[in-house]
Design an enzyme around this catalytic site. Structure first.
Site, mmCIF file in Angstrom:
data_model
loop_
_atom_site.group_PDB
_atom_site.id
_atom_site.type_symbol
_atom_site.label_atom_id
_atom_site.label_comp_id
_atom_site.label_asym_id
_atom_site.label_seq_id
_atom_site.Cartn_x
_atom_site.Cartn_y
_atom_site.Cartn_z
ATOM 1 C CB ILE A 39 -0.901 0.084 1.270
ATOM 2 C CG1 ILE A 39 -1.573 -1.255 1.587
ATOM 3 C CG2 ILE A 39 -1.952 1.165 1.115
ATOM 4 C CD1 ILE A 39 -2.237 -1.283 2.952
ATOM 5 C CB ALA A 40 2.223 3.322 1.976
ATOM 6 C CB SER A 41 7.275 2.587 0.071
ATOM 7 O OG SER A 41 8.528 2.044 0.320
ATOM 8 N N GLY A 42 7.650 3.504 3.367
ATOM 9 C CA GLY A 42 8.205 4.552 4.226
ATOM 10 C C GLY A 42 9.717 4.428 4.272
ATOM 11 C CB SER A 43 12.370 6.467 5.808
ATOM 12 O OG SER A 43 11.646 6.694 6.992
ATOM 13 C CG ASP A 46 8.396 -1.334 2.007
ATOM 14 O OD1 ASP A 46 8.452 -0.102 1.834
ATOM 15 O OD2 ASP A 46 9.262 -2.123 1.598
ATOM 16 C CG LEU A 47 1.064 0.022 5.577
ATOM 17 C CD1 LEU A 47 1.492 -0.414 6.971
ATOM 18 C CD2 LEU A 47 0.355 1.362 5.653
ATOM 19 C CE LYS A 60 5.988 1.483 9.937
ATOM 20 N NZ LYS A 60 5.694 2.674 10.740
ATOM 21 C CG ASP A 154 5.631 12.534 10.694
ATOM 22 O OD1 ASP A 154 5.517 13.682 10.200
ATOM 23 O OD2 ASP A 154 5.951 11.536 10.007
#
Length: 298
Positions: A39-43, A46-47, A60, A154
């Site tokens: 679904i998403a990628s963070g630092s 990844d989700l 996650k 955040d």
């Protein structure tokens, strides 16, 4: 020089073990977990979307390439915070796995995606009552976190998730901290377009930095615009540092406009707390509903 480095690494490994022990009992059967699309990628992580015992979940995963001891500590601290919270406007924690090489966190899956995409990618026009209901949900979730001494650090529209019936939940606690833990916080943490001036300036800050970030989210809700869209993130931060703020259109409800300005005040001590913000938003909503009803009855 060497021994110091050694101490730092060993203290991080000790912290990892200490956190793993505390988390211990939230393990689940990994074989029953099905990981589906990303679904998403963070630092750091990844989700993914997935299912666990036929329930939709968000997963996650800590990126193995980034699995330094520091990022492991951060991941474990996020689990500690998620485990300790329980509120209808905060993402629900289902479990974590920290014993194998790939750390992961399971939380509820929110079908509506994040608020950033909802506001900026769908050409929505939002009624005042919906804007207020979303803002109240975020404010109540944040109030709960602050009451429990958790500073999010955040808060931004991308970290607010939307569910059925436009319920909103605060997510992503990767940089959140318990207030009692650290003493004064000075680390520059968060995302520039939503970051409070005291954080940008590396001054010591507290939960009022989240209130500033909330003001930016509220501004997004009323304008449907990306904050400082013509500036780079760094330029945005520099202008906030110089005391500049986003322009609030004159069409915005005057009490909402006033609330945004109160929340993004330069001095953290004069910003409201979330219980005051919630009360003001609920009162604006009530007044609006009463006015709408009386219009409708004529």
């Amino acid at each position: 020089m060497q021994p110091l480095l050694c101490n730092l690494t060993s203290s991080a490994s000790e912290r990892i073990l200490e956190l793993q022990e505390k988390i211990g009992d939230s393990e689940f059967d990994r074989d029953l977990l099905q990981i589906k699309e990303k679904i998403a990628s963070g630092s750091f992580g990844d989700l993914y979307r997935g299912t666990y015992l036929d329930v939709d979940v968000a997963i996650k995963l800590l990126k193995t390439g980034h699995a330094s001891n520091d990022s492991k500590v951060q991941f474990l601290q996020e689990i500690m915070i998620l485990r300790s919270v329980n509120h209808e406007n905060v993402i629900r924690f289902y479990g974590a796995c920290t014993k194998r090489r790939n750390y992961l966190i399971l939380t509820e899956y929110m079908a509506g995606g994040n608020l950033y995409d909802f506001l900026h990618k769908q050409n929505n026009t939002l009624e005042l009552s919906l804007i207020l209901r979303i803002a109240i949900g975020i404010s109540k979730g944040m109030d709960y976190l602050h009451q429990n001494n958790i500073i999010h650090r955040d808060l931004k529209s991308a970290n607010v998730l939307v569910g059925d019936g436009q319920v909103v939940k605060i997510a992503d606690f990767s940089v959140a901290r318990q207030r009692s833990q650290e003493g004064d916080m000075t680390a520059e943490t968060g995302t520039y377009r939503w970051m409070a001036p005291e954080v940008i300036n590396h001054k010591s800050y507290d939960h009022k930095a989240d209130v500033f970030s909330f003001a930016i989210v509220l501004w997004e809700l009323v304008t449907l615009k990306v904050p400082y869209e013509s500036l780079t993130p760094l330029q945005a931060a520099l202008s906030v540092r110089q005391g500049l703020r986003l322009v609030i259109p004159s069409s915005v409800h005057p009490r909402l406009s006033k609330l945004i300005q109160w929340c993004w005040g330069e001095n953290p001590h004069t910003r409201p707390v979330f219980s005051e913000i919630t009360a003001e938003l609920e009162d604006i909503l009530l007044t609006f509903q009463v006015a709408s009803r009386s219009k409708g009855s004529h």
